[in-house]
Design an enzyme around this catalytic site. Structure first.
Site, PDB file in Angstrom:
ATOM      1  N   CYS A 228     -10.258 -20.102  14.553  1.00  0.00           N
ATOM      2  CA  CYS A 228      -9.541 -19.713  13.528  1.00  0.00           C
ATOM      3  C   CYS A 228     -10.175 -19.340  12.124  1.00  0.00           C
ATOM      4  CB  CYS A 228      -8.091 -20.478  12.972  1.00  0.00           C
ATOM      5  SG  CYS A 228      -8.640 -21.832  12.603  1.00  0.00           S
ATOM      6  N   SER A 229      -9.221 -19.632  11.309  1.00  0.00           N
ATOM      7  CA  SER A 229      -9.856 -19.204   9.604  1.00  0.00           C
ATOM      8  C   SER A 229     -11.125 -19.519   8.800  1.00  0.00           C
ATOM      9  CB  SER A 229      -8.353 -18.192   8.527  1.00  0.00           C
ATOM     10  OG  SER A 229      -7.925 -17.878   8.679  1.00  0.00           O
TER      11      SER A 229
END
Length: 265
Positions: free
Chosen positions: A157-158
């Site tokens: 994800c981030s």
């Protein structure tokens, strides 16, 4: 390539899920499931390492709005890239977390601010279990891992801790890894990112002098309480993790068998 042989400087929490004891006394195969943070900050020295890991498929759990403000992923070769956004831009907790990160005015979030960031993070983890895009994204990712052509599978994800962390929980539970080992892997994020976390906190407070580090810190960590919130939601809604896999994510017994055939040794 064993985990001890590699690290990614630009994604310090990256790790291979191989080696964990799973169903029937088998172990997760090394080099098949790799979890990382977003790959946009990989260094030149990281690229040959990524090349040796050789992911066939890269799953990106970020929303387009997150991708737009981040450096593009640095990839080696031509892996299949699949975007499965697990994000709800209209969810008040997501917008609150974004506002904190971006230094926006928080007056519209008085109630959430009173409850505190740990409560906001727990709410996001509960949403992982019931949110529409969360169920769709995690379900699609599991299906990808059942197909040999997508292995090694790298997912991120981030920050590589929350959405990535819950997807790791889902995959490892389906593979029969016990909860204590899953929790230990989940919590490793904190030790792997300790120095980076302090740098990020310092940068955030420089950019936003009024930001209390105690407000931001829970956002940059993983905590057992967050994981417990998701587990509790699984039990509340579905009764058991097996029922969540089957009814919440559509992961049938046949898919679990395929997953184990591909990923266990």
């Amino acid at each position: 390539m064993s985990e001890r042989d590699w690290e990614l400087v630009g994604a310090p929490n990256a790790r291979d899920l191989g080696g964990l004891l799973a169903a029937d006394g088998r172990r997760v195969r090394a080099g098949r499931l790799i979890r990382t943070a977003a790959l946009g900050r990989l260094t030149e020295e990281d690229l040959p390492v990524l090349g040796k890991l050789a992911p066939a498929c890269v799953v990106d759990l970020r929303h387009a709005s997150e991708q737009e403000v981040a450096p593009p992923d640095r990839l080696v070769g031509e892996p299949r890239v699949v975007h499965l956004p697990v994000y709800d831009p209209a969810h008040p907790v997501f917008t609150y977390v974004s506002a904190v990160l971006l230094g926006h005015d928080l007056t519209a979030y008085d109630e959430l601010a009173r409850e505190g960031m740990p409560a906001a993070m727990a709410a996001i983890y509960r949403w992982f279990v019931t949110g529409e895009s969360a169920r769709a994204g995690f379900a699609a990712a599991v299906r990808l891992a059942t197909e040999e052509r997508n292995l090694p599978l790298l997912f991120h994800c981030s920050a590589g801790k929350d959405r990535t962390g819950w997807l790791a929980v889902v995959l490892l539970t389906a593979l029969g890894v016990d909860e204590a080992a899953i929790r230990a892997d989940y919590l490793r994020h904190n030790e792997l990112t300790e120095s980076l976390r302090e740098v990020l906190l310092a940068a955030m407070t420089r950019r936003q002098p009024h930001l209390d580090p105690a407000t931001a810190r829970p956002l940059l960590e993983v905590r057992s309480d967050y994981l417990d919130a998701a587990y509790d939601e699984v039990r509340r809604v579905h009764g058991s993790f097996g029922a969540y896999l089957r009814d919440g994510l559509g992961v049938t017994d046949e898919l679990v068998a395929a997953l184990r055939d591909n990923l266990l040794e």
